[in-house]
Design a protein around this motif. Structure first.
Motif, PDB file in Angstrom:
ATOM      1  N   GLY A  53       0.673  -2.018   6.377  1.00 46.75           N
ATOM      2  CA  GLY A  53       1.968  -2.062   5.683  1.00 46.75           C
ATOM      3  C   GLY A  53       3.074  -2.161   6.700  1.00 46.75           C
ATOM      4  N   ALA A  54       4.312  -2.087   6.184  1.00 46.43           N
ATOM      5  CA  ALA A  54       5.502  -2.317   7.015  1.00 46.43           C
ATOM      6  C   ALA A  54       5.576  -1.385   8.220  1.00 46.43           C
ATOM      7  CB  ALA A  54       6.747  -2.153   6.148  1.00 46.43           C
ATOM      8  N   GLY A  55       4.899  -0.227   8.129  1.00 53.26           N
ATOM      9  CA  GLY A  55       4.974   0.740   9.230  1.00 53.26           C
ATOM     10  C   GLY A  55       4.389   0.222  10.522  1.00 53.26           C
ATOM     11  N   TRP A  81      14.876   0.158   1.498  1.00 52.63           N
ATOM     12  CA  TRP A  81      15.184   0.567   0.105  1.00 52.63           C
ATOM     13  C   TRP A  81      16.026   1.843   0.066  1.00 52.63           C
ATOM     14  CZ3 TRP A  81      14.639  -3.947  -0.451  1.00 52.63           C
ATOM     15  CH2 TRP A  81      13.488  -4.679  -0.685  1.00 52.63           C
ATOM     16  N   GLN A  97       0.302  -6.205   3.698  1.00 51.23           N
ATOM     17  CA  GLN A  97       1.416  -6.299   2.744  1.00 51.23           C
ATOM     18  C   GLN A  97       2.627  -6.924   3.443  1.00 51.23           C
ATOM     19  OE1 GLN A  97       1.470  -2.429   0.156  1.00 51.23           O
ATOM     20  NE2 GLN A  97       0.638  -1.894   2.174  1.00 51.23           N
ATOM     21  N   PHE A 125       9.202  -7.779  -6.694  1.00 48.89           N
ATOM     22  CA  PHE A 125       8.761  -6.902  -7.782  1.00 48.89           C
ATOM     23  C   PHE A 125       8.842  -7.675  -9.096  1.00 48.89           C
ATOM     24  CE2 PHE A 125       7.927  -3.093  -5.616  1.00 48.89           C
ATOM     25  CZ  PHE A 125       8.855  -2.957  -4.589  1.00 48.89           C
ATOM     26  N   SER A 144       2.854   3.411   3.057  1.00 52.19           N
ATOM     27  CA  SER A 144       3.049   4.619   2.237  1.00 52.19           C
ATOM     28  C   SER A 144       2.105   4.602   1.050  1.00 52.19           C
ATOM     29  CB  SER A 144       4.504   4.662   1.732  1.00 52.19           C
ATOM     30  OG  SER A 144       4.739   3.529   0.877  1.00 52.19           O
ATOM     31  N   LEU A 145       1.385   3.495   0.870  1.00 50.64           N
ATOM     32  CA  LEU A 145       0.450   3.352  -0.275  1.00 50.64           C
ATOM     33  C   LEU A 145       1.172   3.678  -1.586  1.00 50.64           C
ATOM     34  CD1 LEU A 145      -2.844   4.897   1.212  1.00 50.64           C
ATOM     35  CD2 LEU A 145      -2.253   2.462   0.978  1.00 50.64           C
ATOM     36  N   ASP A 201       2.890   7.538   9.737  1.00 53.80           N
ATOM     37  CA  ASP A 201       3.841   8.571  10.181  1.00 53.80           C
ATOM     38  C   ASP A 201       4.017   9.689   9.151  1.00 53.80           C
ATOM     39  OD1 ASP A 201       6.753   7.522  12.165  1.00 53.80           O
ATOM     40  OD2 ASP A 201       4.977   8.745  12.589  1.00 53.80           O
ATOM     41  N   HIS A 225       0.968   9.787  12.977  1.00 56.53           N
ATOM     42  CA  HIS A 225       1.525   9.423  14.294  1.00 56.53           C
ATOM     43  C   HIS A 225       1.817   7.916  14.268  1.00 56.53           C
ATOM     44  CE1 HIS A 225       2.281   9.678  18.547  1.00 56.53           C
ATOM     45  NE2 HIS A 225       1.801  10.905  18.643  1.00 56.53           N
ATOM     46  N   LYS A 226       2.403   7.423  15.348  1.00 57.76           N
ATOM     47  CA  LYS A 226       2.766   5.993  15.421  1.00 57.76           C
ATOM     48  C   LYS A 226       1.534   5.092  15.585  1.00 57.76           C
ATOM     49  CE  LYS A 226       7.262   6.704  15.457  1.00 57.76           C
ATOM     50  NZ  LYS A 226       7.832   6.619  14.088  1.00 57.76           N
ATOM     51  N   THR A 227       1.476   4.024  14.811  1.00 59.80           N
ATOM     52  CA  THR A 227       0.331   3.095  14.921  1.00 59.80           C
ATOM     53  C   THR A 227       0.294   2.470  16.315  1.00 59.80           C
ATOM     54  OG1 THR A 227       1.796   1.450  13.895  1.00 59.80           O
ATOM     55  CG2 THR A 227       0.140   2.503  12.474  1.00 59.80           C
TER      56      THR A 227
END
Ligand code: APR
Length: 268
Positions: free
Chosen positions: A30-32, A49, A108, A174, A202-203, A227, A242-244
């Motif tokens: 995901g965006a993270g 958002w 995503q 959306f 964040s699923l 995170d 933690h950070k990817t």
């Protein structure tokens, strides 16, 4: 930079063991995973958002009513998106594909950073910012063609040369359906996966947030590197908050250590 505690070190080793011994591991991102490349995510404290209402800026119904709002936001974040480079997290996943450990990435993200990092089997379930379609006649345009139109015509949204309907990046808003092939293939991959590595999500958005349930239903294991907590933390084998960009390379390093250990045992 947050340090790696002993407990996290043990989790990194456990994650490496799961991946090293897996037969059909996949990654779900995901965006993270792209924030360390300078691209904001959506729902963390500094997420998009938090500043822009997704119902206005990223919903197909509001896009049809007034596409300029979406385009104004796109114009703001496009330069960051287009100049972003893959970070250590993307590179770690591409190494795991080269080691034939990760068979595919379901992402995503629309930023193409997995491909730029060298990953090949990437399924973009929310589309791709580098492709554009006409809302009316479905004609397709490249990013460079649209950037040239915007510069020359100074018209927001850019209009189709064929039918004059507004153009839209091929990203899923959306209220829009996901690309059929990518989502069906992702469900099949999730069902087949004995390990799913979830990185930087964040699923919180269906149907993608349900993909890990397909893996769990088939007794597969989840590894979550994020995170913040997710709704599946309690059902994951390994959870590392933690950070990817920090953790994924450490998992790759651990797998390489296991690989060289087993090679030296087999030659001795
Ligand atoms: N390392 C690990 N986790 C991180 C990092 C990082 N460097 N940076 C951010 N995170 C975490 C955040 O704490 C958050 O929990 O990544 C998660 C990103 O979650 P979201 O912002 O909700 O992004 P994502 O899960 O990809 O959203 C899914 O929602 O709005 C739609 O289409 C959009 O594809 C997106 C979808």
């Amino acid at each position: 930079m947050k340090i790696i505690k002993l407990a996290e070190r043990k989790k990194i080793i456990r994650a490496a063991e799961l991946l090293y011994n897996s037969k059909n591991a996949i990654a779900l991102t995901g965006a993270g995973i792209s924030t360390e490349s300078g691209i904001p995510d959506f729902r963390s404290e500094s997420g998009l958002w938090k500043k822009y209402d997704p119902d206005i800026y990223s919903n197909i119904r509001s896009y049809i009513k007034d596409p300029t709002k979406f385009w104004k936001l796109a114009e703001k974040i496009a330069p960051t998106l287009f100049k972003a480079k893959p970070n250590a997290g993307h590179i770690a996943l591409s190494e795991l594909e080269k080691m034939n450990i990760i068979k595919a990435i379901i992402t995503q993200n629309v930023d193409e950073l997995h491909q730029k990092a060298g990953s090949v089997m990437v399924y973009e379930v929310h589309g791709n910012i580098n492709r554009f379609n006409c809302f009316g006649c479905r004609a397709s345009y490249t990013k460079d063609q649209v950037m040239r139109k915007l510069k020359k015509e100074k018209q927001y949204p850019p209009l189709c040369d064929i039918c004059a309907a507004p153009l839209k990046p091929s990203v899923v808003l959306f209220g829009e359906s996901l690309p059929t092939f990518e989502i069906y293939q992702s469900q099949a991959l999730a069902q087949k996966a004995d390990v799913m590595l979830i990185a930087g999500s964040s699923l919180s958005v269906a149907p993608v947030c349900n993909l890990p349930l397909y893996t769990l239903q088939e007794r597969g294991k989840l590894i979550i590197v994020n995170d913040e907590p997710t709704y599946l933390d309690e059902r994951a084998e390994v959870v590392i908050h933690h950070k990817t960009g920090k953790i994924l390379p450490l998992i790759v390093e651990e797998i390489k250590r296991m690989k060289s250990e087993s090679e030296s045992e087999s030659t001795s």
